[in-house]
Scaffold this motif. Sequence first.
Motif, PDB file in Angstrom:
ATOM      1  N   ALA A 162       0.831  -1.211   0.000  1.00 29.60           N
ATOM      2  CA  ALA A 162       0.000   0.000   0.000  1.00 29.60           C
ATOM      3  C   ALA A 162       0.860   1.252   0.000  1.00 29.60           C
ATOM      4  O   ALA A 162       0.535   2.249  -0.652  1.00 29.60           O
ATOM      5  N   LEU A 163       1.976   1.208   0.719  1.00 30.54           N
ATOM      6  CA  LEU A 163       2.869   2.369   0.781  1.00 30.54           C
ATOM      7  C   LEU A 163       3.396   2.730  -0.601  1.00 30.54           C
ATOM      8  O   LEU A 163       3.516   3.915  -0.944  1.00 30.54           O
ATOM      9  N   ARG A 164       3.709   1.719  -1.422  1.00 27.77           N
ATOM     10  CA  ARG A 164       4.239   1.998  -2.752  1.00 27.77           C
ATOM     11  C   ARG A 164       3.176   2.613  -3.655  1.00 27.77           C
ATOM     12  O   ARG A 164       3.494   3.425  -4.520  1.00 27.77           O
ATOM     13  N   ARG A 165       1.923   2.227  -3.430  1.00 19.10           N
ATOM     14  CA  ARG A 165       0.846   2.766  -4.250  1.00 19.10           C
ATOM     15  C   ARG A 165       0.384   4.137  -3.750  1.00 19.10           C
ATOM     16  O   ARG A 165      -0.119   4.954  -4.524  1.00 19.10           O
ATOM     17  N   LEU A 166       0.527   4.364  -2.447  1.00 19.61           N
ATOM     18  CA  LEU A 166       0.098   5.629  -1.854  1.00 19.61           C
ATOM     19  C   LEU A 166       1.323   6.497  -1.573  1.00 19.61           C
ATOM     20  O   LEU A 166       2.456   6.092  -1.791  1.00 19.61           O
ATOM     21  N   ARG A 167       1.108   7.671  -1.049  1.00 19.64           N
ATOM     22  CA  ARG A 167       2.217   8.567  -0.744  1.00 19.64           C
ATOM     23  C   ARG A 167       2.689   8.329   0.689  1.00 19.64           C
ATOM     24  O   ARG A 167       1.872   8.294   1.621  1.00 19.64           O
ATOM     25  N   PRO A 168       4.003   8.145   0.899  1.00 13.90           N
ATOM     26  CA  PRO A 168       4.505   7.927   2.255  1.00 13.90           C
ATOM     27  C   PRO A 168       4.078   9.012   3.231  1.00 13.90           C
ATOM     28  O   PRO A 168       3.798   8.736   4.398  1.00 13.90           O
ATOM     29  N   SER A 169       4.030  10.269   2.755  1.00 15.12           N
ATOM     30  CA  SER A 169       3.654  11.361   3.645  1.00 15.12           C
ATOM     31  C   SER A 169       2.234  11.200   4.178  1.00 15.12           C
ATOM     32  O   SER A 169       1.925  11.694   5.273  1.00 15.12           O
ATOM     33  N   ARG A 170       1.387  10.500   3.434  1.00 14.15           N
ATOM     34  CA  ARG A 170       0.021  10.292   3.892  1.00 14.15           C
ATOM     35  C   ARG A 170      -0.126   8.982   4.669  1.00 14.15           C
ATOM     36  O   ARG A 170      -0.707   8.952   5.752  1.00 14.15           O
ATOM     37  N   TRP A 171       0.410   7.899   4.101  1.00 15.11           N
ATOM     38  CA  TRP A 171       0.215   6.585   4.705  1.00 15.11           C
ATOM     39  C   TRP A 171       0.921   6.464   6.048  1.00 15.11           C
ATOM     40  O   TRP A 171       0.317   6.059   7.052  1.00 15.11           O
ATOM     41  N   LEU A 172       2.211   6.817   6.105  1.00  6.17           N
ATOM     42  CA  LEU A 172       2.956   6.697   7.354  1.00  6.17           C
ATOM     43  C   LEU A 172       2.410   7.648   8.417  1.00  6.17           C
ATOM     44  O   LEU A 172       2.336   7.303   9.601  1.00  6.17           O
ATOM     45  N   SER A 173       2.017   8.844   8.014  1.00  9.13           N
ATOM     46  CA  SER A 173       1.461   9.803   8.973  1.00  9.13           C
ATOM     47  C   SER A 173       0.123   9.312   9.534  1.00  9.13           C
ATOM     48  O   SER A 173      -0.160   9.478  10.726  1.00  9.13           O
ATOM     49  N   PHE A 174      -0.698   8.706   8.670  1.00 10.59           N
ATOM     50  CA  PHE A 174      -2.003   8.213   9.103  1.00 10.59           C
ATOM     51  C   PHE A 174      -1.865   7.106  10.138  1.00 10.59           C
ATOM     52  O   PHE A 174      -2.516   7.135  11.194  1.00 10.59           O
ATOM     53  N   ILE A 175      -1.017   6.095   9.843  1.00  9.74           N
ATOM     54  CA  ILE A 175      -0.900   4.993  10.798  1.00  9.74           C
ATOM     55  C   ILE A 175      -0.270   5.465  12.103  1.00  9.74           C
ATOM     56  O   ILE A 175      -0.595   4.960  13.176  1.00  9.74           O
ATOM     57  N   MET A 176       0.596   6.473  12.018  1.00 10.54           N
ATOM     58  CA  MET A 176       1.194   7.031  13.227  1.00 10.54           C
ATOM     59  C   MET A 176       0.143   7.743  14.084  1.00 10.54           C
ATOM     60  O   MET A 176       0.145   7.635  15.317  1.00 10.54           O
ATOM     61  N   LEU A 177      -0.748   8.468  13.440  1.00  7.75           N
ATOM     62  CA  LEU A 177      -1.824   9.151  14.157  1.00  7.75           C
ATOM     63  C   LEU A 177      -2.694   8.145  14.901  1.00  7.75           C
ATOM     64  O   LEU A 177      -3.058   8.353  16.075  1.00  7.75           O
ATOM     65  N   VAL A 178      -3.015   7.034  14.248  1.00  9.51           N
ATOM     66  CA  VAL A 178      -3.865   6.025  14.870  1.00  9.51           C
ATOM     67  C   VAL A 178      -3.164   5.413  16.081  1.00  9.51           C
ATOM     68  O   VAL A 178      -3.770   5.263  17.153  1.00  9.51           O
TER      69      VAL A 178
END
Length: 500
Positions: free
Chosen positions: A99-115
């Motif tokens: 999913a990270l490769r298909r999405l933007r790291p700035s969005r995916w990593l930040s989202f899971i960190m927020l959760v």
Amino acid sequence: MPFHDSDKQSASKEVVASVSEATVEAAVDERKLLRRIDWHVVPWLALLYLLNFLDRGNIGNARLYHMQDDLHITDQQYLIALTVFFFPYALFEPPSNVALRRLRPSRWLSFIMLVWGIVMTMHGLARNYGDLVALRVLLGLAEAGLYPGVVFYLSCWYKRSELGTRVAAFFTSATVAGAFSGLLAAAISNMDGVGGKPGWSWIFILEGLFTVLCAVASFWILEDFPENAKFLNDAERSWVISRLQDDMKFSAGGEKFKIKYVWQSIKDWKTWVAMGIYMGFDGPLFAFSLFTPTIINQLGFEATVANLLSVPVYAWACIVTFGVGVLGDRIGHRAYINLALFSIGLAGYIILIASRKPSLSYFAVYLAAAAIYPTIPNSVAWVSSNVEGSYKRSATLGMAIGWGNLNGAVSSNVYRAVDKPWYRLGHGIVLAYIAIGWLCSLLFYFLLRRENAVRETGARDEVIEGVDNPRANPRNGIFKSEEEAQMEKGDEWSGFRYSL
């Protein structure tokens, strides 16, 4: 508008094509640009992993401040709460990496960190065993994507001879977290009774809230992949992508997702041997990080003193980890480093099993730290550099790291209260894990070396249309050009050479 893989691939090709080699060389100062990449990429990732490791392991610190008594849970229930974290943590790592490769790291990593920051904060509000178990499951699910995602992300920025130092610099934050968690827990415990909450509750709440704040900032601070990083101009993007492609990272700049790349990873023997290597250090890592304060405490030291005595252990591990990362990039023989580090770990745990003196056991803890932590970035760089194709590499790293982390479910149960203060059973199981890592590292080395030798003979040569090659065999594939063969076969291309 999302930046899809096909867009990335075509955009990167346009960038490379539009900027001539002479223009790139004139416009790019290699050393300055590499330093700028380092500053934009590595420090914030290190902070995120520090928080990741801190939030994952602070339950061991909280335990020393009467968390078990306040939640009315037994030793067995505490171990179960530790165990349930690892199942979602391991199972969701491979799909998260894809999913990270298909999405933007700035969005995916930040989202899971927020959760996970929110979930960590809620730990401080737990009232019973059921609450704790549910929160540990959610934490494992949320944290699953960070470590394999960051490792894959770094491999998309750096050459094989540069990756070890950067992974080590990023991973030293885990050792800093180990040291900092003891200091922080000792300080926060003084808030016992504030707001009607015990000291252990404040450890979770304050650390979780800080993670939430950093997650929000990450949406703007984290950079994406080289082909669309905001701090690079066109000439610099072209330079970064070209140098990676010259380093046999043919998919640099993006590739279109195909499910066959995931299947290539599953069918590749390197994936399965790598899982054994990761098993050899991840099992010990979780046992070490979760139980170091408890082990030192049972050697005769009070809770706060035990937390503080863990600080120099992690400081030593931090120094050795970074030094080994630099050494691996300099000499390039990561197999020898792995075997040496695992050997040190074997010595450390043999001493821990045999020792009956607190001072000798405490010394052996230093040996264990100096073996476990440096092995991780060295192995990550070694495995990553030998898997080409961005989706294949993301799947391989996800499976290897996921399997390694799943063994945390075992190692988090091996230090039983009935075995204190010497914990011979726990140390023996960790010793077995390290032995597996040593053997798989040796196997990985010999199989890679054998395959390199076979390719030198031409036995793996593909048929390239228009190229007269008497050694080419149609069974190895028929391609219109060498570039097509590189992109389709990745590290299975006959010209690819594995790093040892």
